[in-house]
Design an enzyme around this catalytic site. Structure first.
Site, PDB file in Angstrom:
ATOM      1  N   ASP A 258      26.354 -37.870 -64.662  1.00 45.74           N
ATOM      2  CA  ASP A 258      27.668 -38.521 -64.592  1.00 45.74           C
ATOM      3  C   ASP A 258      28.061 -38.928 -66.016  1.00 45.74           C
ATOM      4  OD1 ASP A 258      29.821 -40.217 -64.378  1.00 45.74           O
ATOM      5  OD2 ASP A 258      29.034 -41.359 -62.686  1.00 45.74           O
TER       6      ASP A 258
ATOM      7  N   PHE B 274      26.578 -46.839 -61.789  1.00 49.92           N
ATOM      8  CA  PHE B 274      27.937 -46.976 -61.249  1.00 49.92           C
ATOM      9  C   PHE B 274      28.560 -45.590 -61.167  1.00 49.92           C
ATOM     10  CE2 PHE B 274      32.499 -47.525 -61.199  1.00 49.92           C
ATOM     11  CZ  PHE B 274      32.643 -48.506 -60.224  1.00 49.92           C
TER      12      PHE B 274
ATOM     13  N   LYS C 249      37.872 -40.327 -67.158  1.00 56.52           N
ATOM     14  CA  LYS C 249      38.227 -41.285 -68.209  1.00 56.52           C
ATOM     15  C   LYS C 249      38.872 -40.646 -69.446  1.00 56.52           C
ATOM     16  CE  LYS C 249      35.259 -45.166 -66.931  1.00 56.52           C
ATOM     17  NZ  LYS C 249      36.204 -46.255 -66.769  1.00 56.52           N
TER      18      LYS C 249
HETATM   19  N1  PLP Z   1      31.213 -42.948 -63.102  1.00 57.36           N
HETATM   20  C1  PLP Z   1      31.072 -43.738 -64.161  1.00 57.36           C
HETATM   21  C2  PLP Z   1      29.882 -43.572 -65.051  1.00 57.36           C
HETATM   22  C3  PLP Z   1      32.020 -44.737 -64.450  1.00 57.36           C
HETATM   23  O1  PLP Z   1      31.846 -45.528 -65.504  1.00 57.36           O
HETATM   24  C4  PLP Z   1      33.140 -44.856 -63.601  1.00 57.36           C
HETATM   25  C5  PLP Z   1      34.148 -45.901 -63.836  1.00 57.36           C
HETATM   26  O2  PLP Z   1      33.938 -46.846 -64.541  1.00 57.36           O
HETATM   27  C6  PLP Z   1      33.253 -44.008 -62.496  1.00 57.36           C
HETATM   28  C7  PLP Z   1      32.281 -43.057 -62.295  1.00 57.36           C
HETATM   29  C8  PLP Z   1      34.412 -44.107 -61.557  1.00 57.36           C
HETATM   30  O3  PLP Z   1      35.565 -43.635 -62.176  1.00 57.36           O
HETATM   31  P1  PLP Z   1      37.020 -43.937 -61.563  1.00 57.36           P
HETATM   32  O4  PLP Z   1      37.269 -45.390 -61.718  1.00 57.36           O
HETATM   33  O5  PLP Z   1      37.940 -43.077 -62.401  1.00 57.36           O
HETATM   34  O6  PLP Z   1      36.985 -43.499 -60.143  1.00 57.36           O
END
Ligand code: PLP
Length: 401
Positions: A214, A127, A243
């Site tokens: 990520d 994700f 986050k």
């Molecule tokens: N990358 C990861 C690993 C995530 O868990 C998330 C959100 O849950 C995102 C990217 C996307 O982040 P945002 O919701 O702040 O755009």
């Protein structure tokens, strides 16, 4: 809600205030927060030092834009470089934007090498966000459905499978990078094997690819180190963060190292709000508090305790597939879809989450105390036990139908 766009299946509760790991709704009912705003509020709610830092900054200066120098942003970049060992940082506002920056870096890196259509290796169950580029990189049809055509330039392989990445390296000369979560969050709290990161680093080095981790969910102390990659001693070239970085004030960051650190030039990328004085002050205060209160050590101690207790109390139960995670990123995989547990836990005053239908996900704040962990277990263990007891009964069959 009539005028809020219908994008979330929200639980029927609104919180009015919070303190530490606890939240209160308008009726005065108290809830133990084992989600921390989906891995955001590591310091919990209303941390006095964080509140004081924000109050002070709001009274001085909130926003000026990136047309001008921003001293606090520079200070934050220095801190992030120092704790990660990486060279520089682009600031934005969210996780998907941090990943967008990473994807743009990879493409620019490819074009510098005269690769016409640069491709990025991404993982099943990953994700990375919900913008068109990041949902294309995401490994979930649910997230992508309805938004085709997806962006080209991603090659998908199974997570935690080095041979699959090697096969891509042999057959596809357009690949320029790998984008991966070391601990998949939304995808079900999936943990990779010990040598995975080292193996990816070797493949990337051998083919001159960027290794892009990520750490939007796994970063900022959640696994017991600032960043999950630091458990292995292998460094990435690019690392998107968000986050937990601002503890709730929106801020994202894309860190880069080596060749990746010098790709963007003025005009290549930007953000109106990214790294503004308020967001930077929030992140600096968050970093200070995590360090001063030794919250990473706490994440390991409390996370190990919760996982050990879950294994002891639920590990042998029929219907429990696996209990896994690292630090305060914990998953309990069941054999049955268990979304109903979220409302049931809420009724009993606990905030939990279920992802990919059958994985209970816990993301408590880094300040979680032993008593709070015990309280969570005292609610969750009977709830899961009762749920599993109902499976196979006529009542469960009726619910599933
Ligand atoms: N990358 C990861 C690993 C995530 O868990 C998330 C959100 O849950 C995102 C990217 C996307 O982040 P945002 O919701 O702040 O755009």
């Amino acid at each position: 809600m009539a005028h809020v766009m219908n994008t979330y299946a929200r639980l029927p509760v609104a919180f009015e205030r919070g303190e530490g790991a606890w939240l209160w709704d308008a009726s005065g009912k108290r809830y133990l927060d084992a989600m921390a705003g989906v891995a955001v509020c590591g310091l919990g709610h209303s941390h006095p030092k964080y509140v004081a830092a924000l109050r002070e900054q709001v009274g001085k200066l909130v926003h000026t834009s990136n047309l001008y120098e921003i001293t606090l942003q520079e200070k934050l970049a220095d801190r992030l470089a120092a704790i990660s060992g990486m060279e520089n940082v682009f600031f934005c506002n969210s996780g998907c934007e941090a990943n967008e920056a990473a994807i743009k870096l990879a493409r620019m890196y490819g074009h510098k090498k005269n690769i016409e259509a640069p491709a990025i290796v991404v993982m099943d169950k990953a994700f990375h966000g919900r913008t068109i580029a990041t949902l294309s990189a995401t490994g979930s049809r649910k997230v992508q459905a309805g938004f085709e055509p997806l962006l080209a330039g991603f090659v998908r392989v199974p997570f935690d499978d080095l041979d699959a990445v090697k096969r891509v390296a042999e057959s596809n000369r357009s690949v320029v990078a790998v984008l991966v979560e070391l601990l998949q969050g939304e995808g079900g709290v999936n943990v990779c094997h010990e040598g995975y990161l080292r193996g990816l680093r070797e493949i990337c080095d051998a083919h001159d690819w960027l290794l892009m981790l990520d750490e939007v969910q796994s970063g900022m102390g959640r696994t017991g180190k600032w960043f999950a990659f630091q458990h292995s001693g292998v460094k990435p070239d690019v690392m998107p963060l968000a986050k937990g970085l601002g503890n709730g004030v929106p801020i994202g960051a894309c860190l880069a190292d080596g060749a990746a650190a010098h790709l963007f030039k003025p005009g290549n990328h930007g953000s109106t709000f990214g790294g503004n004085p308020l967001a930077s002050a929030a992140a600096l205060a968050t970093l200070d508090i995590i360090e001063e209160e030794r919250l990473m050590e706490n994440a390991v101690r409390i996370g190990d305790f919760i996982r050990a207790e879950l294994v002891r109390k639920l590990g042998e139960r029929k219907g429990v597939k696996e209990i896994r995670g690292k630090g305060l990123m914990i998953g309990i995989e069941l054999e049955h879809a268990c979304g109903e547990l979220v409302q049931q836990a809420l009724d009993r005053g606990c905030l939990i989450n279920v992802t990919v239908d059958n994985v209970i996900r816990l993301l408590p704040p880094l300040i979680f105390k032993r008593e709070e962990a015990e309280h969570l277990l005292a609610v969750l263990v009977p709830l899961v036990t009762e749920f599993l007891g109902r499976q196979g009964t006529p009542q469960a069959a009726a619910q599933a139908a």
